[in-house]
Motif scaffolding. Structure first.
Motif, PDB file in Angstrom:
ATOM      1  N   GLY A 166       0.712  -0.968   0.459  1.00  0.00           N
ATOM      2  CA  GLY A 166      -0.005   0.195   0.296  1.00  0.00           C
ATOM      3  C   GLY A 166       0.829   1.246   0.331  1.00  0.00           C
ATOM      4  N   PHE A 167       1.974   0.816  -0.091  1.00  0.00           N
ATOM      5  CA  PHE A 167       3.094   2.419  -0.140  1.00  0.00           C
ATOM      6  C   PHE A 167       3.631   2.230  -1.481  1.00  0.00           C
ATOM      7  CE2 PHE A 167       4.038   0.865   4.464  1.00  0.00           C
ATOM      8  CZ  PHE A 167       3.583   1.568   4.939  1.00  0.00           C
ATOM      9  N   PRO A 168       3.582   4.183  -1.754  1.00  0.00           N
ATOM     10  CA  PRO A 168       3.560   4.510  -2.917  1.00  0.00           C
ATOM     11  C   PRO A 168       4.792   4.628  -3.739  1.00  0.00           C
ATOM     12  CG  PRO A 168       4.211   6.411  -2.076  1.00  0.00           C
ATOM     13  CD  PRO A 168       3.466   5.432  -0.802  1.00  0.00           C
ATOM     14  N   TYR A 169       5.596   3.225  -3.338  1.00  0.00           N
ATOM     15  CA  TYR A 169       7.735   2.690  -3.613  1.00  0.00           C
ATOM     16  C   TYR A 169       8.162   1.490  -2.916  1.00  0.00           C
ATOM     17  CZ  TYR A 169       8.503   3.648   0.845  1.00  0.00           C
ATOM     18  OH  TYR A 169       8.700   4.136   2.165  1.00  0.00           O
ATOM     19  N   ASN A 170       8.558   1.161  -4.032  1.00  0.00           N
ATOM     20  CA  ASN A 170       9.691  -0.176  -3.316  1.00  0.00           C
ATOM     21  C   ASN A 170      10.440   0.389  -2.598  1.00  0.00           C
ATOM     22  OD1 ASN A 170       7.599  -2.509  -4.258  1.00  0.00           O
ATOM     23  ND2 ASN A 170       9.143  -2.104  -6.068  1.00  0.00           N
ATOM     24  N   TYR A 171      10.939  -0.871  -1.261  1.00  0.00           N
ATOM     25  CA  TYR A 171      12.577  -0.429  -0.770  1.00  0.00           C
ATOM     26  C   TYR A 171      14.067  -1.215  -0.819  1.00  0.00           C
ATOM     27  CZ  TYR A 171      15.206  -0.497   3.615  1.00  0.00           C
ATOM     28  OH  TYR A 171      16.440  -0.632   4.311  1.00  0.00           O
TER      29      TYR A 171
END
Length: 737
Positions: free
Chosen positions: A715-720
């Motif tokens: 649900g976050f707008p990026y990958n880590y």
């Protein structure tokens, strides 16, 4: 490939030495190392196991100063971490913790210091100093080393008192990023042949290596490490009783790994730059005491007891968004303790070598994690989750292994180990809170225990969640080895390895996912050879096939919700080759290659079939090569040059590889690293008691990712994504006494 070619030409046309330590020239020849892989001293060429052994000189020559950089010298070894050098994840022949990031999980590659098992992965991120050698055993080691060695075992052997004379060294260095280093050791014999003491220490302090452009923000990957160790050895009257008492301690205060995260704030930044308003600090501590007591009942029978007590803690303050706004900030806070006792008996005769014994150990971790997830409560209203739990694991085992010499050249090895594992997840609770990063938390709703989605259960501070898990496992080894008339060892073996079941402690948004999942199991088949040829070449090779069941992988879903699940079946096969040769008194070379095919045969995550995907952190090809050249050797001194290169082919960071779960916002194609090569060079000049050394690591400033985690699917707008560190260089002066 251009950089690999340049590195090859560099090694072919220049000269470099092994690092000058207070060890003699023979100690730098790793092919001559004596190892204890079968719980007794043997030449590495006589052990029918795939082993890489690195002496103290070789570690320095290859630029290996911490456990996280061992992959540059061992085939089919990959090391990654979401936290920099803290809590490294070891992958041997494709077997690893996969995409798991919680510190409570056991590594499937067992890590030992002087035969003492380190249960907590935080303790695995260590600076390497005053070591006799490192032994990396590839393949399951479930008989003599025990549980949680489905991938293999790494044993760090420290230097201890020799009970004769006095010696020591001190080394100080300086490098780019304003990095100061110092290490040393001093040994004294208090009673000749009876009592000796060795004390060693290591210190490093340096600025961050990845620039943070945020005004006033800390740079990533800074160093602030201090370690110490003392070993007392007592052998009354140089007799059959040998006692080694060791104490160690260390702490680290370096800044966190850099993060490439929220894309809008990557605009205009270089690869080795970030824009982070809350760059955190990795605060870790480790300590331990141990007693290794052996008694020779006769020239054939020896009793050994190894007792240890270890502990430590971590406080990882992690900004996990790589941006100047608060999207995801985490505090990983844990304290851990462990105890272990191993008692064994060794018997050796002309026809039989036997070792058998008993093991008991427990380890405990108490965790208080805090996850700030931006405006999770409402637009402009920040909040997150707080999580607490205790985990206790106990393990008991009986084991025995024998080498039976059927003829002067043919040996049969039989071994078995039976393990009882018991685990408890207890005092578990978690809640949804309202607060900004670092602000006092206002609890809103209990999430553990709560079997429904976050925010649906009223907050109750008295609620607790607890479950138990248990496994029993039989592991073992069968091998047949043959030594030819020319001294070459040929062997074939079957090994079964086992990694205990585990709790999904990532389930802090709901207790529905906090379960105890099945243990891993590996049935491994291997054939290999090792020996000396042409009077100057040492060569070893192995081919292997694994039937791998129930790898434990993390499945992160929208919510954010984490599930630890089993991958039912995988297939792993490959081969390795290691070679070293002393071409002349002035020139020696070493080379290693690993090929790996690691695939899921059966795996479904989030309703998406992933059969045929590669296992994470399992590059198909690894290559390492090095050259040691003596340019000058006369009454003035000895000048050496040693370039080395390591190559890794493409690898994935997620079981999904490039596949996205149907209906999810995943972009898993981001979670991979293409093939790359890195070159290190070391030069030294020895004169009298002094050694002057210069080094450069990552000569061509290769830009690579070392870890990646799917956060878009959560649900976050990026990958880590975690980038590597840039080129480092410097020099040191060492004096031996």
């Amino acid at each position: 490939m251009r950089k690999i070619l340049i590195a090859s030409l560099l090694m072919a046309g220049t000269s470099l030495p092994t690092i000058a330590h207070a060890q003699d020239e023979a100690a730098s020849d790793d092919s001559a190392i004596v190892v204890t892989a079968q719980r007794r001293e043997q030449s590495i060429l006589e052990v029918p196991i795939a082993i890489s052994a690195l002496g103290g000189d070789s570690l320095a020559t290859k630029g290996i100063t911490n456990s996280a950089s061992l992959q540059s010298a061992v085939p089919n070894l990959q090391i990654s971490s979401p936290y920099g050098q803290t809590q490294p994840n070891f992958s041997l022949r494709g077997i690893s913790v996969a995409n798991e990031y919680n510190s409570n999980q056991a590594s499937p590659v067992g890590v030992y210091i002087d035969d003492v098992y380190l249960a907590n992965r935080t303790a695995h991120g260590m600076g390497l100093f005053d070591l006799d050698r490192v032994e990396v055993l590839r393949g399951p080691q479930g008989t003599l080393f025990g549980r949680n060695t489905t991938g293999g075992a790494i044993n760090f052997i420290t230097r201890g008192p020799s009970l004769s004379g006095a010696n020591g060294y001190f080394e100080a260095g300086y490098g780019n990023f304003n990095t100061f280093t110092a290490q040393g050791a001093a040994e004294a014999t208090l009673i000749e042949d009876a009592v000796g003491l060795r004390i060693a220490g290591n210190w490093a302090n340096g600025d961050g290596q990845v620039k943070n452009v945020y005004p006033g923000g800390q740079d990533a990957y800074s160093q602030d490490t201090l370690q110490g160790r003392a070993t007392l050895r007592i052998r009354p009257g140089n007799g059959p009783l040998d006692i080694k008492l060791k104490a160690y301690g260390g702490r680290d205060r370096g800044t966190q790994a850099a993060v490439h995260g929220f894309a809008p704030f990557r605009t205009g930044l270089g690869f080795f730059e970030t824009n982070e308003n809350r760059m955190g600090t990795n605060k870790t501590e480790a300590w331990g005491v141990s007693a290794n007591i052996s008694y020779e009942l006769s020239d054939k029978v020896t009793l050994t007891s190894i007792t240890s007590r270890d502990g430590g803690k971590q406080n990882l303050q992690q900004a996990a968004d790589g941006s100047p706004i608060d999207i995801l900030d985490i505090t990983w806070l844990s304290k851990y303790n462990q105890f272990s006792e191993e008692a064994r008996i060794n018997y050796s005769s002309d026809k039989i070598d036997l070792v058998g014994g008993f093991f008991y150990g427990w380890d405990k971790v108490v965790t208080d994690n805090r996850f700030n997830v931006g405006s999770i409560i409402a637009p402009g209203v920040d909040g997150g989750f707080f999580q607490h739990y205790d985990q206790l694991r106990k393990s008991t085992a009986l084991f025995a292994q024998g080498d039976f010499k059927l003829t002067d050249q043919l040996t049969l090895t039989l071994g078995a180990r039976y393990t009882w594992d018991r685990s408890e997840y207890r005092d578990g609770y978690a809640y949804l809170f309202m607060a900004g990063v670092g602000d006092p938390m206002v609890p809103l709703a209990s999430t553990v225990p709560c079997a429904t989605p976050a925010g649906t259960c009223a907050y109750d501070p008295t609620l607790r969640y607890a479950i138990k898990g248990k496994n029993n496992a039989l592991t073992g080894r069968v091998a047949l080895s043959y030594k030819t008339d020319g001294g070459t060892l040929l062997y074939a073996s079957y090994n079964r390895g086992y990694r205990a079941g585990a709790f999904n402690v990532g389930g802090y948004t709901s207790s529905a996912g906090i379960t105890y999942i099945d243990p891993e199991q590996v049935n491994a088949y291997e054939a290999g050879f090792k020996g000396r040829f042409l009077g100057m070449l040492t060569l070893s090779g192995a081919a292997f096939y694994y039937d791998y069941k129930n790898q434990q992988v993390q499945d992160t879903r929208a919510g954010p919700v984490s599930f630890l699940v089993n991958a039912p079946k995988s297939e792993v096969y490959g081969a390795e080759l290691e070679a070293s040769a002393k071409l002349s008194p002035m020139v020696s070379v070493n080379f290693a290659a690993g090929y790996l095919h690691a695939r899921y045969k059966k795996l479904t995550l989030q309703g998406t079939a992933l059969d045929g995907n590669s296992l994470p952190f399992a590059p198909e090809l690894t290559l390492q090569g090095g050259l040691d050249l003596t340019l000058l050797d006369n009454d003035t001194g000895k000048l050496k040059l040693s370039p080395s290169v390591s190559y890794f082919s493409k690898q994935f960071f997620s079981p999904f590889n490039t596949v996205n779960a149907v209906g999810s916002p995943q972009v898993n194609s981001e979670l991979q690293q293409g093939g790359y090569a890195k070159v290190n060079v070391t030069a030294s000049f020895e004169t009298g008691p002094f050694t002057f050394r210069a080094f450069v690591n990552n000569l061509f400033n290769e830009k690579t990712y070392v870890y990646g985690l799917d956060l878009r699917g959560a649900g976050f707008p990026y990958n880590y994504l975690v980038p590597s560190t840039p080129r480092t260089f410097g020099g040191s002066v060492r004096i031996a006494f």
